[in-house]
Scaffold this active site. Structure first.
Site, PDB file in Angstrom:
ATOM      1  N   ASP A   1      39.175  28.009  40.667  1.00 52.75           N
ATOM      2  CA  ASP A   1      40.271  29.076  40.963  1.00 52.75           C
ATOM      3  C   ASP A   1      40.627  28.808  42.404  1.00 52.75           C
ATOM      4  O   ASP A   1      40.450  27.806  42.805  1.00 52.75           O
ATOM      5  CB  ASP A   1      39.617  30.317  40.986  1.00 52.75           C
ATOM      6  CG  ASP A   1      38.010  30.605  41.698  1.00 52.75           C
ATOM      7  OD1 ASP A   1      37.827  29.487  42.489  1.00 52.75           O
ATOM      8  OD2 ASP A   1      37.495  31.323  41.393  1.00 52.75           O
TER       9      ASP A   1
ATOM     10  N   ASN B   1      29.363  41.312  41.696  1.00 52.64           N
ATOM     11  CA  ASN B   1      29.484  42.326  40.216  1.00 52.64           C
ATOM     12  C   ASN B   1      29.603  41.549  39.110  1.00 52.64           C
ATOM     13  O   ASN B   1      29.983  41.954  38.083  1.00 52.64           O
ATOM     14  CB  ASN B   1      31.252  42.566  40.752  1.00 52.64           C
ATOM     15  CG  ASN B   1      32.161  41.609  40.776  1.00 52.64           C
ATOM     16  OD1 ASN B   1      31.754  40.354  40.532  1.00 52.64           O
ATOM     17  ND2 ASN B   1      33.448  41.877  40.984  1.00 52.64           N
TER      18      ASN B   1
ATOM     19  N   HIS C   1      31.024  38.445  38.574  1.00 54.18           N
ATOM     20  CA  HIS C   1      32.037  37.389  38.264  1.00 54.18           C
ATOM     21  C   HIS C   1      31.609  36.160  38.203  1.00 54.18           C
ATOM     22  O   HIS C   1      30.755  35.987  38.972  1.00 54.18           O
ATOM     23  CB  HIS C   1      33.454  37.708  38.922  1.00 54.18           C
ATOM     24  CG  HIS C   1      33.326  37.257  40.258  1.00 54.18           C
ATOM     25  ND1 HIS C   1      34.040  38.025  41.382  1.00 54.18           N
ATOM     26  CD2 HIS C   1      32.497  36.553  41.121  1.00 54.18           C
ATOM     27  CE1 HIS C   1      33.932  37.280  42.376  1.00 54.18           C
ATOM     28  NE2 HIS C   1      33.034  36.435  42.368  1.00 54.18           N
TER      29      HIS C   1
ATOM     30  N   GLU D   1      36.838  38.764  36.840  1.00 55.78           N
ATOM     31  CA  GLU D   1      36.354  39.984  37.295  1.00 55.78           C
ATOM     32  C   GLU D   1      35.814  41.033  35.721  1.00 55.78           C
ATOM     33  O   GLU D   1      36.048  40.440  34.661  1.00 55.78           O
ATOM     34  CB  GLU D   1      37.323  40.915  37.809  1.00 55.78           C
ATOM     35  CG  GLU D   1      37.549  40.317  39.126  1.00 55.78           C
ATOM     36  CD  GLU D   1      36.724  40.202  40.402  1.00 55.78           C
ATOM     37  OE1 GLU D   1      35.649  40.038  40.029  1.00 55.78           O
ATOM     38  OE2 GLU D   1      37.343  40.325  41.701  1.00 55.78           O
TER      39      GLU D   1
HETATM   40  P1  PGA Z   1      29.930  33.534  47.420  1.00 58.99           P
HETATM   41  O1  PGA Z   1      30.587  33.753  46.134  1.00 58.99           O
HETATM   42  O2  PGA Z   1      29.173  32.143  47.193  1.00 58.99           O
HETATM   43  O3  PGA Z   1      30.587  33.796  48.500  1.00 58.99           O
HETATM   44  O4  PGA Z   1      28.795  34.539  47.110  1.00 58.99           O
HETATM   45  C1  PGA Z   1      30.385  33.532  44.771  1.00 58.99           C
HETATM   46  C2  PGA Z   1      31.169  33.924  43.679  1.00 58.99           C
HETATM   47  O5  PGA Z   1      32.033  34.838  44.150  1.00 58.99           O
HETATM   48  O6  PGA Z   1      31.412  33.371  42.659  1.00 58.99           O
END
Ligand code: PGA
Length: 260
Positions: free
Chosen positions: A67, A136, A138, A143
């Site tokens: 992304d 969450n 994702h 999302e």
């Molecule tokens: P993080 O994010 O490694 O910063 O915890 C993981 C994600 O949002 O996929």
């Protein structure tokens, strides 16, 4: 879904990196799916060290990141282009011509998403997709309520995701509202998937992903349907799993026959 639980984050990171180096050693022209976020820099540091030691070369590999933020140019310090350059590409021998991310500054983000999806189809399939997980649930920036069959497109980020990622932006700057993300269907086309989650903040999302009902409320739960997923956890991230004892029985301390 194979669930490997390690005592420490360091061990979990090491196994994750080892799965990637094993993939590239076995198939030097592997197509890798790469991820960003706070969980990944130690993995990329390990890969850089392996490269420096001469145990692995990425010269013939291709990479696709999950992304990019809409509106950020590849040279913006908080873009994922820049993250990847800093954390991995500049420290290894990846050929820049074979490392791909969506362009956040494309004039028509939806067209850029379509172009990126087509490029993955042309150069893929992805041999190994590395994933983190949001608190969450994702994966990528898919999302909650994302279609479990989604392809690369523009997604609106949740307030909780923007809040979690604020730490990576300068004071007074906030993460953009939108990102271009590969879809859950795109991720599903990968031959194998390795998801790394560390820390207690991920424990609820991890439990929902591995043991909860599959649904768009926890996009990572779609991985229950993929035939080749390895979930790598430290103790804290595994704390809410109901079947922890079973995972220990199957893979004590994350052991697998091929990694003894
Ligand atoms: P993080 O994010 O490694 O910063 O915890 C993981 C994600 O949002 O996929």
């Amino acid at each position: 879904m194979k669930v490997l639980i390690f005592d420490t984050p360091e061990e979990a990171v090491k196994r994750t990196a080892r799965m990637i180096t094993d993939q590239v050693q076995a198939k030097p022209d592997s197509v890798l799916g790469l991820a960003t976020g706070g969980t990944m820099p130690p993995v990329y540091e390990q890969l850089s060290n392996e490269y420096k030691n001469g145990t692995v070369s990425f010269a013939n590999a291709t990479s696709f990141n999950l992304d990019e933020y809409v509106g950020l140019s590849p040279t913006h310090p908080c873009s994922y282009h820049e993250f990847m350059r800093q954390e991995l590409f500049s420290k290894t021998d990846f050929n820049p011509a074979n490392t791909f991310l969506p362009r956040g500054d494309a004039p028509v983000p939806n067209s850029e998403a379509d172009r990126y999806e087509t490029l993955i189809k042309e150069k893929g399939p992805i041999d190994l997709q590395l994933l983190g997980i949001g608190s969450n649930g994702h994966i990528g920036f898919n999302e909650p309520t994302s279609s479990l069959a989604s392809r690369t497109r523009v997604k609106t980020l949740t307030a909780s995701t923007r809040d979690a990622n604020k730490q990576f932006f300068a004071d007074g700057e906030t993460p953009p509202n939108h990102a271009i993300t590969t879809g859950i269907g795109t991720i599903f086309d990968s031959k194998t998937i390795v998801l790394l989650a560390l820390g207690e903040k991920k424990a609820d999302a991890v439990a929902g992903m591995a043991e909860g009902p599959m649904g768009a409320h926890n996009p990572a739960s779609a991985l229950q349907m993929h035939p080749s997923v390895t979930v790598i956890l430290d103790q804290a991230a595994s704390a809410k799993l109901k079947l922890r004892e079973y995972y220990f029985l199957a893979h004590p301390d994350g052991e697998e026959p091929e990694y003894r």
